[in-house]
Design a protein around this motif. Sequence first.
Motif, PDB file in Angstrom:
ATOM      1  N   LEU A 104     147.827 -40.159 104.342  1.00  0.00           N
ATOM      2  CA  LEU A 104     146.449 -40.291 104.833  1.00  0.00           C
ATOM      3  C   LEU A 104     146.289 -41.526 105.709  1.00  0.00           C
ATOM      4  N   GLU A 105     146.918 -42.622 105.359  1.00  0.00           N
ATOM      5  CA  GLU A 105     146.782 -43.828 106.162  1.00  0.00           C
ATOM      6  C   GLU A 105     147.492 -43.704 107.508  1.00  0.00           C
ATOM      7  N   ASN A 106     148.588 -42.943 107.540  1.00  0.00           N
ATOM      8  CA  ASN A 106     149.301 -42.726 108.805  1.00  0.00           C
ATOM      9  C   ASN A 106     148.548 -41.794 109.738  1.00  0.00           C
ATOM     10  N   ILE A 107     147.786 -40.864 109.152  1.00  0.00           N
ATOM     11  CA  ILE A 107     147.003 -39.927 109.963  1.00  0.00           C
ATOM     12  C   ILE A 107     145.978 -40.696 110.800  1.00  0.00           C
ATOM     13  N   ASP A 108     145.367 -41.705 110.183  1.00  0.00           N
ATOM     14  CA  ASP A 108     144.302 -42.447 110.860  1.00  0.00           C
ATOM     15  C   ASP A 108     144.791 -43.669 111.637  1.00  0.00           C
ATOM     16  N   LYS A 129     141.166 -32.004 103.533  1.00  0.00           N
ATOM     17  CA  LYS A 129     142.082 -31.215 104.359  1.00  0.00           C
ATOM     18  C   LYS A 129     143.517 -31.361 103.873  1.00  0.00           C
ATOM     19  N   GLU A 130     143.917 -32.586 103.546  1.00  0.00           N
ATOM     20  CA  GLU A 130     145.280 -32.822 103.076  1.00  0.00           C
ATOM     21  C   GLU A 130     145.545 -32.132 101.739  1.00  0.00           C
ATOM     22  N   LEU A 131     144.549 -32.112 100.860  1.00  0.00           N
ATOM     23  CA  LEU A 131     144.723 -31.509  99.545  1.00  0.00           C
ATOM     24  C   LEU A 131     144.730 -29.986  99.582  1.00  0.00           C
ATOM     25  N   LEU A 132     144.010 -29.397 100.526  1.00  0.00           N
ATOM     26  CA  LEU A 132     143.849 -27.949 100.530  1.00  0.00           C
ATOM     27  C   LEU A 132     144.776 -27.205 101.488  1.00  0.00           C
ATOM     28  N   GLU A 133     145.347 -27.883 102.463  1.00  0.00           N
ATOM     29  CA  GLU A 133     146.230 -27.197 103.402  1.00  0.00           C
ATOM     30  C   GLU A 133     147.566 -26.884 102.744  1.00  0.00           C
ATOM     31  N   ALA A 134     148.063 -25.654 102.967  1.00  0.00           N
ATOM     32  CA  ALA A 134     149.342 -25.246 102.391  1.00  0.00           C
ATOM     33  C   ALA A 134     149.848 -24.009 103.124  1.00  0.00           C
ATOM     34  N   PRO A 135     151.168 -23.797 103.142  1.00  0.00           N
ATOM     35  CA  PRO A 135     151.690 -22.559 103.742  1.00  0.00           C
ATOM     36  C   PRO A 135     151.263 -21.356 102.911  1.00  0.00           C
ATOM     37  N   SER A 136     151.230 -20.196 103.538  1.00  0.00           N
ATOM     38  CA  SER A 136     150.819 -18.977 102.851  1.00  0.00           C
ATOM     39  C   SER A 136     151.864 -18.536 101.829  1.00  0.00           C
ATOM     40  N   TYR A 137     151.385 -17.980 100.741  1.00  0.00           N
ATOM     41  CA  TYR A 137     152.254 -17.506  99.668  1.00  0.00           C
ATOM     42  C   TYR A 137     153.001 -16.234 100.072  1.00  0.00           C
ATOM     43  N   THR A 138     154.290 -16.180  99.711  1.00  0.00           N
ATOM     44  CA  THR A 138     155.094 -14.969  99.835  1.00  0.00           C
ATOM     45  C   THR A 138     155.916 -14.841  98.554  1.00  0.00           C
ATOM     46  N   LYS A 139     156.470 -13.670  98.304  1.00  0.00           N
ATOM     47  CA  LYS A 139     157.260 -13.460  97.086  1.00  0.00           C
ATOM     48  C   LYS A 139     158.501 -14.344  97.050  1.00  0.00           C
ATOM     49  N   ASN A 140     158.996 -14.721  98.217  1.00  0.00           N
ATOM     50  CA  ASN A 140     160.182 -15.573  98.300  1.00  0.00           C
ATOM     51  C   ASN A 140     159.833 -16.957  98.836  1.00  0.00           C
ATOM     52  N   CYS A 141     158.691 -17.486  98.403  1.00  0.00           N
ATOM     53  CA  CYS A 141     158.239 -18.776  98.921  1.00  0.00           C
ATOM     54  C   CYS A 141     159.165 -19.907  98.485  1.00  0.00           C
ATOM     55  N   GLU A 142     159.150 -20.961  99.263  1.00  0.00           N
ATOM     56  CA  GLU A 142     160.040 -22.099  99.030  1.00  0.00           C
ATOM     57  C   GLU A 142     159.767 -22.761  97.684  1.00  0.00           C
ATOM     58  N   GLU A 143     160.814 -23.020  96.956  1.00  0.00           N
ATOM     59  CA  GLU A 143     160.725 -23.678  95.651  1.00  0.00           C
ATOM     60  C   GLU A 143     160.289 -25.121  95.824  1.00  0.00           C
ATOM     61  N   GLY A 144     159.397 -25.582  94.941  1.00  0.00           N
ATOM     62  CA  GLY A 144     158.983 -26.970  94.967  1.00  0.00           C
ATOM     63  C   GLY A 144     157.868 -27.299  95.942  1.00  0.00           C
ATOM     64  N   VAL A 145     157.308 -26.290  96.608  1.00  0.00           N
ATOM     65  CA  VAL A 145     156.227 -26.508  97.573  1.00  0.00           C
ATOM     66  C   VAL A 145     155.035 -25.637  97.185  1.00  0.00           C
ATOM     67  N   SER A 146     153.854 -26.206  97.194  1.00  0.00           N
ATOM     68  CA  SER A 146     152.652 -25.450  96.863  1.00  0.00           C
ATOM     69  C   SER A 146     152.284 -24.509  97.994  1.00  0.00           C
TER      70      SER A 146
END
Length: 198
Positions: free
Chosen positions: A193-197, A60-77
Amino acid sequence: MRIISFLCVLIPLISFSQSQWKLAKDDKGIKIWVRNFENSPYKEYKATTYVDTSMQGVIKELLEAPSYTKNCEEGVSHLVKVNSANEYIFYVRNNFPWPIKNRDVVSKLSLKQIADDKIKLCISAAPKEIPLVKSTLRIQELSGHWLLEENEKGIKITQQLYINPEGTLPPFITNALLVTGPFKTFRTLKETLENIDS
């Protein structure tokens, strides 16, 4: 997925025939190895750590990400789309100060259940999934994987990655990020991950 964005932002600058792995760092429960990659002047790296969490929590941590837009934030997947239940397309852009040209990466992650206690997320370049961005070099060569293995210590997380950064970059920049980038990424992943649990 912010963890993978760290990798895409920091690792496109790694420099150096494939050879034996050499341990480059062992600290805070994180180990990082490097080795030459086939006939490329750029090296690949492998990082490992153990986290006391669930397999699904890591995925879940590896695959979750905000949706892509043409003006998406730099430095964030950002998540571009899901091609199937197990194939994900991500985009990340990183801006650099002149004279270094900006880079972006479109990557495909394919999730494979290898065994009841082992899952692999294969990583490859998918440069044609979205249009090119003006004044930005699109990474064409990217290969690697995440390997998640469950055992008595918890979840062993391994990430192996090779990226050709395209263009020309000074060796002192690429070498400086060969170990520091992955280490920062894994430290953040481990803490999250350790803080989540907890």
